[in-house]
Design a protein around this motif. Structure first.
Motif, PDB file in Angstrom:
ATOM      1  N   GLY A   1       0.598  -1.131   0.053  1.00  0.00           N
ATOM      2  CA  GLY A   1       0.142   0.158  -0.015  1.00  0.00           C
ATOM      3  C   GLY A   1       1.029   1.327   0.027  1.00  0.00           C
ATOM      4  O   GLY A   1       2.008   1.101   0.019  1.00  0.00           O
TER       5      GLY A   1
ATOM      6  N   THR B   1      -4.428   4.288  -6.298  1.00  0.00           N
ATOM      7  CA  THR B   1      -4.804   5.259  -4.942  1.00  0.00           C
ATOM      8  C   THR B   1      -5.752   6.120  -5.323  1.00  0.00           C
ATOM      9  O   THR B   1      -6.682   6.439  -4.445  1.00  0.00           O
ATOM     10  CB  THR B   1      -3.240   5.648  -4.175  1.00  0.00           C
TER      11      THR B   1
ATOM     12  N   HIS C   1      -2.299  -1.000  -3.480  1.00  0.00           N
ATOM     13  CA  HIS C   1      -3.007  -2.364  -2.791  1.00  0.00           C
ATOM     14  C   HIS C   1      -3.482  -2.100  -1.622  1.00  0.00           C
ATOM     15  O   HIS C   1      -3.168  -1.184  -0.703  1.00  0.00           O
ATOM     16  CB  HIS C   1      -1.823  -3.769  -2.666  1.00  0.00           C
ATOM     17  N   ARG C   2      -4.482  -2.870  -1.233  1.00  0.00           N
ATOM     18  CA  ARG C   2      -5.529  -2.719   0.021  1.00  0.00           C
ATOM     19  C   ARG C   2      -5.666  -4.306   0.515  1.00  0.00           C
ATOM     20  O   ARG C   2      -5.838  -5.105  -0.493  1.00  0.00           O
ATOM     21  CB  ARG C   2      -6.541  -2.070  -0.323  1.00  0.00           C
ATOM     22  N   PRO C   3      -5.593  -4.509   1.788  1.00  0.00           N
ATOM     23  CA  PRO C   3      -5.246  -3.210   2.801  1.00  0.00           C
ATOM     24  C   PRO C   3      -3.856  -2.784   2.810  1.00  0.00           C
ATOM     25  O   PRO C   3      -3.012  -3.634   2.401  1.00  0.00           O
ATOM     26  CB  PRO C   3      -5.787  -3.853   4.263  1.00  0.00           C
ATOM     27  N   ALA C   4      -3.589  -1.555   3.127  1.00  0.00           N
ATOM     28  CA  ALA C   4      -2.283  -1.057   2.793  1.00  0.00           C
ATOM     29  C   ALA C   4      -1.268  -1.486   3.592  1.00  0.00           C
ATOM     30  O   ALA C   4       0.104  -1.439   3.613  1.00  0.00           O
ATOM     31  CB  ALA C   4      -2.209   0.588   3.077  1.00  0.00           C
ATOM     32  N   THR C   5      -1.753  -2.289   5.153  1.00  0.00           N
ATOM     33  CA  THR C   5      -0.914  -2.627   5.739  1.00  0.00           C
ATOM     34  C   THR C   5      -0.336  -4.058   5.509  1.00  0.00           C
ATOM     35  O   THR C   5       0.660  -4.756   6.050  1.00  0.00           O
ATOM     36  CB  THR C   5      -1.513  -2.745   7.245  1.00  0.00           C
ATOM     37  N   LEU C   6      -0.753  -4.792   4.318  1.00  0.00           N
ATOM     38  CA  LEU C   6      -0.259  -6.131   4.142  1.00  0.00           C
ATOM     39  C   LEU C   6       0.395  -5.931   2.826  1.00  0.00           C
ATOM     40  O   LEU C   6       0.232  -5.693   1.816  1.00  0.00           O
ATOM     41  CB  LEU C   6      -1.635  -6.793   3.818  1.00  0.00           C
ATOM     42  N   SER C   7       1.820  -6.388   2.957  1.00  0.00           N
ATOM     43  CA  SER C   7       2.796  -6.524   1.729  1.00  0.00           C
ATOM     44  C   SER C   7       2.835  -7.990   1.221  1.00  0.00           C
ATOM     45  O   SER C   7       2.675  -8.824   2.210  1.00  0.00           O
ATOM     46  CB  SER C   7       4.171  -5.792   2.182  1.00  0.00           C
TER      47      SER C   7
END
Length: 350
Positions: free
Chosen positions: A172, A222, A252-258
């Motif tokens: 994200g 975004t 990408h969403r959720p932004a906290t997940l790479s």
């Protein structure tokens, strides 16, 4: 008082070893990561920091225990003890800053990309060759565990000749706000040169061949107000017929997940790496095995490789990050941006 310089090879053995004195150029967020690597390596010493914003330089100097600081690059390069520089400034400044470091006769580790145009990248290559100093571009993914593990497996010949790389790095939004210079194509060179270049360089390094053409497309995931494409699809074809398919996202969403996905297919097997680990799954005719990560912190490994190159200067030892590879990465990033703009395949500049 003139600054110290790294001892030439013919006298180094007769003199006591001392750390390479490093000047940090630019006091943004990535500068702290480089400082941590310097602090962990006894072969390097942080001498000072210089930033166009004097207040920011002063604050950063205090955070590093009160090192010397300033806002004049030319003056800072003449400070006593400065042998080399690590540059963490916006991409559009790399050509001018790099030229100043070369003119001062200092070694350089510069954040990727080497420059935002192929002409400027080649000019820096020439300047440092003429000065007899080491130029190293910070393509840090080469030093990360997963990147090294794949390279070692390919070079060992375990999967035969590599013919396909599928590499995706998805995440994200990471920047503070839309006014950040990385979102300005004039300053960053575009997302292909700022983030996509990591994948382009890594895939090319793994395949070990020269890229010929690029076909790419970008999207603004975004927000449509963005001036860069935060999602990239990049397909590179190589001289020997191999292909690299690279997907880069900051939308990408959720932004906290790479998420990272790696697949390297060769004539005798393939190597997969899942998003949740550094180890890879190696599949050949002999069966299936795990390939462990190479180990180590990427920025520390990168710094060590740069210091190795400085120590090996003039000894004919090839550097871990050849300047020609950094120039080629710029050519790939530029070709991606051109392909997105035209909607057509673009030849990679030689």
């Amino acid at each position: 008082m003139e600054p110290r310089s790294v001892l030439p090879p013919d006298t180094a053995a007769a003199q006591p070893t001392r750390p390479v004195g490093v000047l940090l150029v630019g006091a943004g967020f990535i500068a702290g990561v480089h400082c941590a690597a310097i602090a962990a390596d006894p072969r390097a010493e942080l001498v000072g920091v210089v930033d166009a914003d004097g207040g920011r330089a002063a604050a950063f100097a205090r955070s590093q225990g009160g090192i010397r600081y300033g806002s004049d690059l030319a003056e800072a390069l003449r400070w006593p003890g400065v042998d080399a520089a690590i540059v963490c400034t916006p991409n559009d400044t790399h050509a001018a800053v790099g030229a100043a470091v070369a003119e001062a006769g200092r070694h350089l580790l510069i954040e990727k990309p080497l420059a935002t145009t192929v002409a400027d990248a080649k000019d820096l290559e020439r300047r440092f060759a003429d000065a007899g100093r080491v130029l190293f571009a910070a393509h840090t993914h080469r030093a990360y565990d997963y990147g090294r593990a794949v390279k070692e497996t390919v070079d060992a010949g375990t999967i035969g000749r590599p013919v396909l790389v599928r590499l995706a790095i998805l995440g994200g939004w990471i920047w503070t706000d839309w006014s950040a210079w990385v979102a300005d194509p004039e300053k960053s060179g575009g997302h292909a040169l700022h983030n996509g270049v990591h994948l382009l360089d890594l895939a090319t390094w793994w395949l070990g061949d020269e890229p010929v053409t690029v076909r790419a497309r970008g999207r603004k995931e975004t927000a449509t107000d963005l001036r860069i494409y935060d999602y990239l699809e990049m397909v590179v074809t190589y001289r020997n017929g191999a292909t690299a398919i690279c997907e880069m996202s900051r939308g990408h969403r959720p932004a906290t997940l790479s998420r990272r996905e790696v697949l390297v297919v060769g004539t005798a097997g393939q190597l997969d790496q899942d998003w949740d680990g550094e180890s890879g799954l190696l599949q050949t005719e002999a069966g299936t095995t795990l390939v462990p990560a190479a180990g180590g912190d990427g920025f520390a490994v990168q710094l060590a490789a740069w210091l190795d190159a400085i120590e090996g200067a003039g000894k004919g030892i090839p550097p871990a990050m050849p300047v020609a590879d950094a120039v080629r990465a710029v050519a790939l990033g530029v070709a991606v941006e051109e392909s997105i703009a035209s909607g057509l395949p673009v030849e990679v500049a030689a």
